[in-house]
Enzyme design. Sequence first.
Site, PDB file in Angstrom:
ATOM      1  N   LYS A  70     -31.400  18.150  16.790  1.00  0.00           N
ATOM      2  CA  LYS A  70     -30.326  17.853  17.432  1.00  0.00           C
ATOM      3  C   LYS A  70     -30.076  18.031  19.335  1.00  0.00           C
ATOM      4  O   LYS A  70     -30.236  18.912  20.094  1.00  0.00           O
ATOM      5  CB  LYS A  70     -29.590  19.239  16.789  1.00  0.00           C
ATOM      6  CG  LYS A  70     -27.727  19.502  17.456  1.00  0.00           C
ATOM      7  CD  LYS A  70     -27.931  21.148  17.505  1.00  0.00           C
ATOM      8  CE  LYS A  70     -26.477  20.834  18.786  1.00  0.00           C
ATOM      9  NZ  LYS A  70     -26.256  22.029  19.452  1.00  0.00           N
ATOM     10  N   ALA A 102       1.153  -1.177   0.145  1.00  0.00           N
ATOM     11  CA  ALA A 102      -0.066  -0.062  -0.476  1.00  0.00           C
ATOM     12  C   ALA A 102       0.699   1.382  -0.452  1.00  0.00           C
ATOM     13  O   ALA A 102       0.260   2.396   0.405  1.00  0.00           O
ATOM     14  CB  ALA A 102      -1.098  -0.004   1.157  1.00  0.00           C
ATOM     15  N   ASN A 140      -7.368   0.930 -10.560  1.00  0.00           N
ATOM     16  CA  ASN A 140      -6.135   2.153 -10.501  1.00  0.00           C
ATOM     17  C   ASN A 140      -7.244   3.447 -10.424  1.00  0.00           C
ATOM     18  O   ASN A 140      -6.211   4.576 -11.182  1.00  0.00           O
ATOM     19  CB  ASN A 140      -5.510   1.292 -11.352  1.00  0.00           C
ATOM     20  CG  ASN A 140      -5.154   0.103 -11.355  1.00  0.00           C
ATOM     21  OD1 ASN A 140      -3.685   0.564 -10.320  1.00  0.00           O
ATOM     22  ND2 ASN A 140      -5.123  -1.667 -11.819  1.00  0.00           N
ATOM     23  N   ARG A 164      -3.253   7.365 -11.246  1.00  0.00           N
ATOM     24  CA  ARG A 164      -4.442   7.304 -12.340  1.00  0.00           C
ATOM     25  C   ARG A 164      -5.466   7.476 -11.214  1.00  0.00           C
ATOM     26  O   ARG A 164      -6.384   7.694 -12.465  1.00  0.00           O
ATOM     27  CB  ARG A 164      -4.794   5.676 -12.944  1.00  0.00           C
ATOM     28  CG  ARG A 164      -2.649   5.231 -13.646  1.00  0.00           C
ATOM     29  CD  ARG A 164      -3.320   3.462 -13.579  1.00  0.00           C
ATOM     30  NE  ARG A 164      -2.433   3.223 -13.191  1.00  0.00           N
ATOM     31  CZ  ARG A 164      -1.810   2.227 -12.779  1.00  0.00           C
ATOM     32  NH1 ARG A 164      -2.678   0.848 -13.718  1.00  0.00           N
ATOM     33  NH2 ARG A 164      -1.647   1.372 -11.795  1.00  0.00           N
ATOM     34  N   GLN A 185       8.156   1.866   2.897  1.00  0.00           N
ATOM     35  CA  GLN A 185       8.953   1.740   1.044  1.00  0.00           C
ATOM     36  C   GLN A 185       9.455   3.656   1.040  1.00  0.00           C
ATOM     37  O   GLN A 185       8.722   4.040   1.000  1.00  0.00           O
ATOM     38  CB  GLN A 185       8.357   1.492   0.341  1.00  0.00           C
ATOM     39  CG  GLN A 185       8.483   0.867  -0.783  1.00  0.00           C
ATOM     40  CD  GLN A 185       7.893   0.812  -2.250  1.00  0.00           C
ATOM     41  OE1 GLN A 185       6.683   1.119  -2.169  1.00  0.00           O
ATOM     42  NE2 GLN A 185       9.001   0.142  -2.642  1.00  0.00           N
TER      43      GLN A 185
HETATM   44  C1  UD1 Z   1      -0.159  -5.325 -10.368  1.00  0.00           C
HETATM   45  C2  UD1 Z   1       0.941  -6.454 -10.828  1.00  0.00           C
HETATM   46  C3  UD1 Z   1       0.555  -7.217 -11.917  1.00  0.00           C
HETATM   47  C4  UD1 Z   1      -1.393  -7.100 -11.908  1.00  0.00           C
HETATM   48  C5  UD1 Z   1      -1.770  -6.139 -10.820  1.00  0.00           C
HETATM   49  C6  UD1 Z   1      -3.322  -6.749 -10.350  1.00  0.00           C
HETATM   50  C7  UD1 Z   1       3.175  -6.313 -10.423  1.00  0.00           C
HETATM   51  C8  UD1 Z   1       4.220  -5.494 -11.170  1.00  0.00           C
HETATM   52  N1  UD1 Z   1       2.296  -5.814 -11.195  1.00  0.00           N
HETATM   53  O1  UD1 Z   1      -0.383  -4.492 -11.079  1.00  0.00           O
HETATM   54  O2  UD1 Z   1       0.811  -7.761 -12.554  1.00  0.00           O
HETATM   55  O3  UD1 Z   1      -2.152  -7.508 -12.757  1.00  0.00           O
HETATM   56  O4  UD1 Z   1      -1.389  -5.548  -9.935  1.00  0.00           O
HETATM   57  O5  UD1 Z   1      -3.394  -5.518 -10.037  1.00  0.00           O
HETATM   58  O6  UD1 Z   1       3.761  -6.740  -9.185  1.00  0.00           O
HETATM   59  N2  UD1 Z   1       3.296  -0.727  -4.372  1.00  0.00           N
HETATM   60  C9  UD1 Z   1       4.125  -0.542  -3.219  1.00  0.00           C
HETATM   61  N3  UD1 Z   1       5.143   0.630  -4.271  1.00  0.00           N
HETATM   62  C10 UD1 Z   1       5.392   0.662  -5.410  1.00  0.00           C
HETATM   63  C11 UD1 Z   1       4.409   0.167  -5.994  1.00  0.00           C
HETATM   64  C12 UD1 Z   1       2.908  -0.833  -5.504  1.00  0.00           C
HETATM   65  O7  UD1 Z   1       3.921  -0.135  -2.580  1.00  0.00           O
HETATM   66  O8  UD1 Z   1       6.770   0.321  -5.745  1.00  0.00           O
HETATM   67  C13 UD1 Z   1       1.778  -0.684  -4.628  1.00  0.00           C
HETATM   68  C14 UD1 Z   1       0.405  -0.549  -4.438  1.00  0.00           C
HETATM   69  O9  UD1 Z   1       0.444   1.038  -3.708  1.00  0.00           O
HETATM   70  C15 UD1 Z   1      -0.592  -0.819  -5.300  1.00  0.00           C
HETATM   71  C16 UD1 Z   1       0.098  -1.976  -5.580  1.00  0.00           C
HETATM   72  O10 UD1 Z   1       1.138  -2.091  -4.724  1.00  0.00           O
HETATM   73  O11 UD1 Z   1      -1.546  -0.692  -3.708  1.00  0.00           O
HETATM   74  C17 UD1 Z   1       0.491  -2.470  -7.361  1.00  0.00           C
HETATM   75  O12 UD1 Z   1       0.235  -1.472  -7.038  1.00  0.00           O
HETATM   76  P1  UD1 Z   1      -0.175  -0.842  -8.778  1.00  0.00           P
HETATM   77  O13 UD1 Z   1       1.010   0.113  -9.496  1.00  0.00           O
HETATM   78  O14 UD1 Z   1      -1.851  -0.957  -8.886  1.00  0.00           O
HETATM   79  O15 UD1 Z   1       0.102  -2.303  -9.949  1.00  0.00           O
HETATM   80  P2  UD1 Z   1      -1.030  -2.613 -10.683  1.00  0.00           P
HETATM   81  O16 UD1 Z   1       0.135  -1.675 -12.326  1.00  0.00           O
HETATM   82  O17 UD1 Z   1      -1.718  -3.141 -10.530  1.00  0.00           O
HETATM   83 MG    MG Z   2      -3.099  -2.386  -8.999  1.00  0.00          MG
END
Ligand code: UD1
Ligand code: MG
Length: 456
Positions: free
Chosen positions: A350, A9, A227, A15, A73
């Site tokens: 109220k 998270a 997203n 997006r 992170q």
């Molecule tokens: C990710 C998956 C994809 C999958 C999709 C399902 C990867 C590379 N891709 O893509 O294969 O189909 O989810 O919904 O894993 N996050 C972090 N740190 C980061 C990046 C992301 O904590 O550096 C967290 C985000 O807050 C989010 C989750 O990881 O909750 C997923 O990240 P997001 O950027 O939404 O990945 P997707 O492009 O959806």
């Molecule tokens: Mg995602």
Amino acid sequence: MYNCAIILAAGEGKRMKSSKPKVLHKICGKEMINVVIDVVKKAQINDINVVIGKNAEKVKKATEVKNTSYSFQDKQLGTGHAVICASDFLKNKRGIVAVFTGDSPLIKEDTIKNMLDFHRDGGYGVTILTSIVQNPYGYGRIIRGKNGQVLKIVEHKDCLQEELQVKEINSGMYCFDIESLIESLGKIHNNNAQGEYYLTDVIEILKQEGKKIGALPIPFEETMGVNSRVQLAEAEKIMRNRINKIHMENGVTLIDHNNTYIDLDIQIGKDTIIYPGNVFQGNTVIGENCIFYPNSRIQSSIIKDNVTVENSVVLESTIGENTSVGPFAYIRPETTIGKSVKIGDFVEVKKSTIGDNTKVSHLTYIGDAEVGSKCNFGCGTVVVNYDGKNKNKTLIGNNSFIGCNTNLVSPVKVNDNTYIAAGSTITDEVPEGALAIARARQVNKKSWVYKKGLKK
Ligand code: UD1
Ligand code: MG
């Protein structure tokens, strides 16, 4: 076997085009991250670590009641990097770690349990939850070999033309053998379209090391990631349908379940009937045999049995049995309304208590007051609770009859068994058993109209 979970998270959710972190956007009244934490706990995984980064403090604050641990992170370098940031959490642990993303709130408790069983029973190094979808746009694709064995996951932006045709997608939810995961995370790189360290690259690494890769296909309505605002609305709709179905199965009638908006965790008793346009929010508890005619919003309130509500707003209050509210009433926080009370049209209450069998039928404001039982408020009563500086209290005893268009200038006390004449402005205590008249006497000036020459 020991199990734990990591929930990612730390991302910003660009997006979403929002100043709020993505995982704090709500679905059926609850932040997505809290929806995920709750379902993971229900599936009997209690050792949970949330990886936070962007807006870490906000996410921490919104989740603090859940008693999870956190990893941090600093820079969002990808989902793989996010799990690396949780290394301390995994250190010296043996067993299974399940990984979830804070933006996939539709996963069900039973599915998580099945994933754990599937993973354990199959002796897999990793198990991926997957889905088959018609439009896989944006998701990582599951690439399988000739015999159907999973080879790797390729992110949408890295897909070759033929890989884009693959309809099986990665849900972003997995189970790993903890030691295998830690080892393989050391080998991922960011040599890809997004320049990120992908968690998904671990799959190919584990495969090459001879580990068994499990893939468990589940319905897309559980894997859908949020997203964007459009996906948020789609996810909300799926969740709403699930919630409404559960209430209907429990004996609640929804006249139009597509237009009834009940948040997660709300309780409703059987034989309650809900017309369209009702919105139930927060930790509301509704009794049996109630009727909600169209268009009310009930937030964090307790509504007892046999209550009727129509076209009204009730916030952080309690409504007693057999009471009716509305149409067009506004019950504001910290109000307690007794049994068999009538709160009619255009009545605002109220921070007050109202005793059993009292009637406040029309066009009345009651604020900061304690009202007894069996009182009758005439049309247009105003409790004048604010003197421009302070909010003052009004006390009204049992069996008081408040005539139409009365002002009760607080602080003031009206004792039991009293009458107040219509049009009075009450500023002094009304003793028990008295009739209070506080208005000028009527003067009739005979033939005044004719003398003035005003007859038309
Ligand atoms: C990710 C998956 C994809 C999958 C999709 C399902 C990867 C590379 N891709 O893509 O294969 O189909 O989810 O919904 O894993 N996050 C972090 N740190 C980061 C990046 C992301 O904590 O550096 C967290 C985000 O807050 C989010 C989750 O990881 O909750 C997923 O990240 P997001 O950027 O939404 O990945 P997707 O492009 O959806
Ligand atoms: Mg995602």
